[in-house]
Design a protein around this motif. Structure first.
Motif, short mmCIF file in Angstrom:
data_model
loop_
_atom_site.label_atom_id
_atom_site.label_comp_id
_atom_site.label_asym_id
_atom_site.label_seq_id
_atom_site.Cartn_x
_atom_site.Cartn_y
_atom_site.Cartn_z
N ALA A 251 62.39 -19.94 9.16
CA ALA A 251 63.42 -20.23 8.43
C ALA A 251 63.84 -18.66 7.69
O ALA A 251 63.21 -17.99 7.43
CB ALA A 251 63.06 -21.13 7.36
N GLN A 252 65.28 -18.91 7.53
CA GLN A 252 65.96 -17.70 6.98
C GLN A 252 66.53 -18.19 5.64
O GLN A 252 67.33 -19.18 5.49
CB GLN A 252 67.07 -17.25 7.76
N HIS A 253 66.11 -17.84 4.36
CA HIS A 253 66.48 -18.16 3.03
C HIS A 253 67.16 -17.08 2.40
O HIS A 253 66.73 -15.96 2.49
CB HIS A 253 65.09 -18.66 2.13
N THR A 254 68.29 -17.45 2.14
CA THR A 254 69.44 -16.53 1.60
C THR A 254 69.92 -16.51 0.34
O THR A 254 70.32 -15.69 -0.42
CB THR A 254 70.52 -16.19 2.53
N THR A 255 69.54 -17.82 -0.28
CA THR A 255 70.04 -18.09 -1.62
C THR A 255 68.71 -18.78 -2.47
O THR A 255 68.38 -19.70 -1.89
CB THR A 255 71.23 -19.21 -1.58
N VAL A 256 68.83 -18.22 -3.55
CA VAL A 256 67.63 -18.56 -4.63
C VAL A 256 68.45 -19.42 -5.87
O VAL A 256 69.26 -18.77 -6.34
CB VAL A 256 66.61 -17.68 -4.96
N CYS A 257 68.06 -20.64 -6.03
CA CYS A 257 68.47 -21.00 -7.41
C CYS A 257 67.30 -21.53 -8.13
O CYS A 257 66.30 -22.11 -7.60
CB CYS A 257 69.27 -22.57 -6.92
N ILE A 258 67.43 -21.15 -9.47
CA ILE A 258 66.60 -21.30 -10.58
C ILE A 258 67.04 -22.36 -11.71
O ILE A 258 68.23 -21.91 -11.88
CB ILE A 258 65.81 -20.42 -10.94
N LYS A 259 66.51 -23.00 -12.23
CA LYS A 259 66.89 -23.96 -13.31
C LYS A 259 65.91 -23.77 -14.39
O LYS A 259 64.80 -24.37 -14.54
CB LYS A 259 67.36 -25.50 -12.93
N PRO A 260 66.25 -23.23 -15.43
CA PRO A 260 65.07 -22.83 -16.78
C PRO A 260 65.11 -24.48 -17.48
O PRO A 260 66.09 -25.08 -17.40
CB PRO A 260 65.97 -21.76 -17.50
#
Length: 285
Positions: free
Chosen positions: A78-87
């Motif tokens: 897998a190629q993961h290019t975008t990271v999203c975080i929700k505090p």
């Protein structure tokens, strides 16, 4: 306080690098929960946490000093290019930075009147390894604070799919597999450059399916409405007419997938049904 906090970062990062980037206790987790109270008071080491899944959460109680969180899912192909975080809505006690080429870039801060509970997305320079750095905020008392957040890694295809029109096969699959399918018009489009997000506010005419109650009826007007999020890089604009909005939920929010004009989708679906090429039955009317 923010200036003091920034001043601590280079020294802490040097300590981290001198330690070789690894600390005892690193393990395979999707989620992690820990406390700053359990650390040796005189130790200057930065605790390491390795999270090996494409989504999960972290809860850091009584934040103290610093915590380095490495996201590296065990998916070799897998190629993961975008990271999203929700505090979390009660996120406090720390700021979150992302490491890039040995430098730290602020992502979430509890200072400066920001909205820390909103989703933030950013690109990963190294696809399969993303390092986050949590810096505890200076505090005089020991009152309970918790810095917690959810994270999700979007693959190369997932991020790209948000920003391009779906082909006919993808449209037909979207109505079968999406978390939500609604018919409606665009009421407003707003952009949040700080968090790299756009929001499409939809006036809903019909809810065909939704996983949770994201689209709800306004008690005063009787109209059905709901927000749909997408990445800022998709450059979504307000269009007129009716659309079929599909997509999936991330962090309990609706994220845009395929969104064809309703008349175009209706033509595609009926043509596929005549050829018996529709992957699932869908009640358009």
């Amino acid at each position: 306080a923010m200036e003091a906090e920034r001043g601590l970062l280079p020294a802490l990062l040097l300590v981290l690098l001198a330690a070789g980037g690894q600390q005892p206790g690193a393990a395979d987790y999707c989620s992690w929960r820990g406390s700053g109270l359990s650390w040796e008071p005189r130790s200057r080491a930065v605790e390491q946490v390795h999270l090996r899944c494409t989504e999960g959460s972290l809860e850091w109680m009584y934040p103290a000093r610093a915590l380095r969180v490495v996201l590296e899912p065990n998916l070799s192909s897998a190629q993961h290019t975008t990271v999203c975080i929700k505090p979390a809505s009660d996120f406090q006690g720390a700021s979150i930075y992302v490491e890039r080429a040995g430098r730290l870039h602020l992502v979430v801060s509890e200072a400066g009147g920001t909205r820390p509970h909103h989703v933030s997305c950013f690109s990963a320079h190294t696809p399969q390894r993303v390092a986050l750095f949590l810096q505890a905020s200076p505090q005089k008392d020991i009152s309970r604070r918790t810095a917690s957040f959810q994270y999700e890694l979007l693959g190369n295809q997932s991020a790209a799919a948000m920003c391009r029109p779906c082909d006919n096969v993808e449209l037909l699959m979207a109505i079968c597999s999406s978390d939500f399918v609604v018919k409606g018009s665009i009421r407003n489009v707003s952009h949040d450059s700080e968090n790299h997000m756009s929001q499409v506010d939809v006036n809903v005419q019909k809810v065909y399916r939704q996983k949770n109650r994201i689209f709800q009826q306004d008690e005063a007007s009787g109209e059905w409405r709901g927000p749909i999020r997408t990445l800022l890089q998709c450059k979504v604009k307000k269009g007129t007419g009716d659309f079929l909005f599909t997509g999936n939920e991330h962090f309990g929010e609706a994220w845009l997938g395929c969104a064809p004009r309703f008349k175009d989708f209706s033509f595609i679906y009926h043509a596929a049904r005549e050829r018996r090429a529709n992957p699932c039955e869908f009640q358009l009317n």
